[in-house]
Design an enzyme around this catalytic site. Structure first.
Site, PDB file in Angstrom:
ATOM      1  N   LYS A  18       0.844  -1.052   0.071  1.00 53.44           N
ATOM      2  CA  LYS A  18       0.086  -0.060  -0.070  1.00 53.44           C
ATOM      3  C   LYS A  18       0.848   1.200   0.134  1.00 53.44           C
ATOM      4  O   LYS A  18       0.610   2.138  -0.802  1.00 53.44           O
ATOM      5  CB  LYS A  18      -0.902  -0.039   1.394  1.00 53.44           C
ATOM      6  CG  LYS A  18      -1.980  -0.983   0.881  1.00 53.44           C
ATOM      7  CD  LYS A  18      -2.945  -1.312   2.291  1.00 53.44           C
ATOM      8  CE  LYS A  18      -3.718  -2.302   2.173  1.00 53.44           C
ATOM      9  NZ  LYS A  18      -4.449  -2.824   3.271  1.00 53.44           N
ATOM     10  N   GLN A  39      -4.757  -1.215   9.225  1.00 55.83           N
ATOM     11  CA  GLN A  39      -4.444  -2.625   8.782  1.00 55.83           C
ATOM     12  C   GLN A  39      -5.168  -3.674   9.839  1.00 55.83           C
ATOM     13  O   GLN A  39      -4.991  -3.833  10.855  1.00 55.83           O
ATOM     14  CB  GLN A  39      -3.052  -2.833   8.748  1.00 55.83           C
ATOM     15  CG  GLN A  39      -2.742  -4.335   7.870  1.00 55.83           C
ATOM     16  CD  GLN A  39      -3.344  -4.283   6.216  1.00 55.83           C
ATOM     17  OE1 GLN A  39      -3.171  -3.350   5.507  1.00 55.83           O
ATOM     18  NE2 GLN A  39      -3.974  -5.604   6.307  1.00 55.83           N
ATOM     19  N   ASP A  89     -11.307   2.932   3.485  1.00 61.43           N
ATOM     20  CA  ASP A  89     -11.452   1.548   3.226  1.00 61.43           C
ATOM     21  C   ASP A  89     -13.080   1.208   3.017  1.00 61.43           C
ATOM     22  O   ASP A  89     -13.601   0.139   2.668  1.00 61.43           O
ATOM     23  CB  ASP A  89     -11.241   0.755   4.536  1.00 61.43           C
ATOM     24  CG  ASP A  89      -9.725   0.012   4.280  1.00 61.43           C
ATOM     25  OD1 ASP A  89      -9.489  -0.369   2.815  1.00 61.43           O
ATOM     26  OD2 ASP A  89      -9.093  -0.506   5.208  1.00 61.43           O
TER      27      ASP A  89
END
Ligand code: NAD
Length: 302
Positions: free
Chosen positions: A54, A98, A121
């Site tokens: 990422k 995460q 997200d």
């Protein structure tokens, strides 16, 4: 092979190039670039490798990127404090925590603490609600479903009026992609059926699908005889079925398989995604797209 391969690796490159161009344009006009913070708690090798990818991608597209690598014993309170700090930081447009988090931290509490306008997200209940309402309400569609829709559209598959069958009802893939495909919107307008572990005749439902989206996590679940000739098959499953030595690095790597019997299915389907190299590369790509979108919302240019 009769089916056309929909390669996530190729579509990723197209989208990242589009993002790079847009970032440069915004920088010139507005003097800012998107800011993304990645928060990693602990040292799980899988999480480290996801976060590293990422970060690498964020750098490639010209974002400002901040890495928060925190120890495994970070308290929930300290993590909530970090999120609060970045919620208030004007230079940050996207906050990524995460998952999974260590057991002593309440994941739901943490995700709900992220400012919904920085939740790139798309997991915050506010964004889940926005997705359900559809249209202009949608800010950040969750990344994997957004990637799936993008692949279908860019492959030129007609979605309007299409029978879409989604295998799986998880919060991160099945439910959101089903919701996205029936919306009154471009790249959607489909008639959607969701099937799951309690569905009586999985095969009969799959066989009706013009677009079959499979996210079950069961290797080879979908048999070739379940596929309508010419259908578009999107295989989201990523299952480790063994290990091998990489020719490139000489290191042990996982052998991956999807949820669809690819070799047989590609002779029947019209379009199909491979595993790996299909849906996988799209998730991080859409995370970048959402982070750019977040800045554009802030600047009032969308
Ligand atoms: P999950 O385990 O949360 O959900 C799986 C769903 O499939 C459940 O709703 C279950 O009802 C359904 N299911 C399971 N077995 C079934 C069966 N035999 N018949 C019918 N339905 C069945 O999984 P998830 O998080 O949605 O992920 C699904 C798969 O997609 C996994 O292999 C995962 O690794 C993969 N995945 C890939 C990406 C990506 O490529 N970027 C992202 C997310 C998930």
């Amino acid at each position: 092979m009769s089916a056309k391969l929909i390669k996530g690796t190729e579509i990723r490159e197209q989208i990242l190039e589009e993002i790079i161009a847009e970032v440069a344009e915004i920088k010139e006009k507005h003097g800012v670039v998107p800011g993304l913070v990645t928060i990693l708690v602990g040292e799980s090798p899988a999480s480290i490798s996801y976060v590293t990818l990422k970060i690498k991608t964020a750098h490639r597209v010209g974002f400002n990127e901040i890495q928060e690598s925190q120890p495994d014993d970070l308290s929930e309170e300290a993590l909530l404090g970090l999120i609060d700090k970045y919620n208030k930081d004007d230079a940050i447009n996207g906050i990524l925590v995460q998952l999974p988090l260590p057991k002593h931290i309440d994941e739901k509490k943490v995700l709900n603490a992220i400012d919904p306008d920085k939740d790139v997200d798309g997991f915050h209940p506010v964004n889940v609600g926005r997705l359900m309402i559809g249209g202009d309400e949608v800010k950040f569609p969750p990344c994997t479903p957004a990637g799936i829709q993008e692949m279908i559209v860019r492959a030129g598959v007609e979605t309007s009026g299409a029978e879409v069958v989604v295998v799986g009802r998880s919060n991160i893939v099945g439910k959101p992609i089903a919701n996205m495909m029936f919306q009154k919107a471009a790249g959607a307008n489909s008639t959607v059926t969701v099937v799951h572990t309690r569905t009586k005749d999985l095969a009969a439902h799959c066989l009706r699908a013009d677009i079959l989206i499979v996210a079950a996590g069961v290797p080879g679940l979908v048999k070739p005889e379940w596929i309508k000739p010419g259908a578009c098959v999107i295989d989201v499953g990523v299952n480790r079925i063994g290990e091998k030595i990489s020719e490139k690095t000489g290191k042990k790597i996982a052998i991956l398989s999807g949820d669809v019997d690819f070799d047989a299915a590609k002779e029947i389907a019209g379009y199909i995604t491979p595993v790996p190299g299909g849906v996988g590369p799209m998730t991080i790509t859409m995370l970048m797209k959402n982070t750019l979108k977040s800045l554009k919302f802030k600047l009032g240019i969308i």
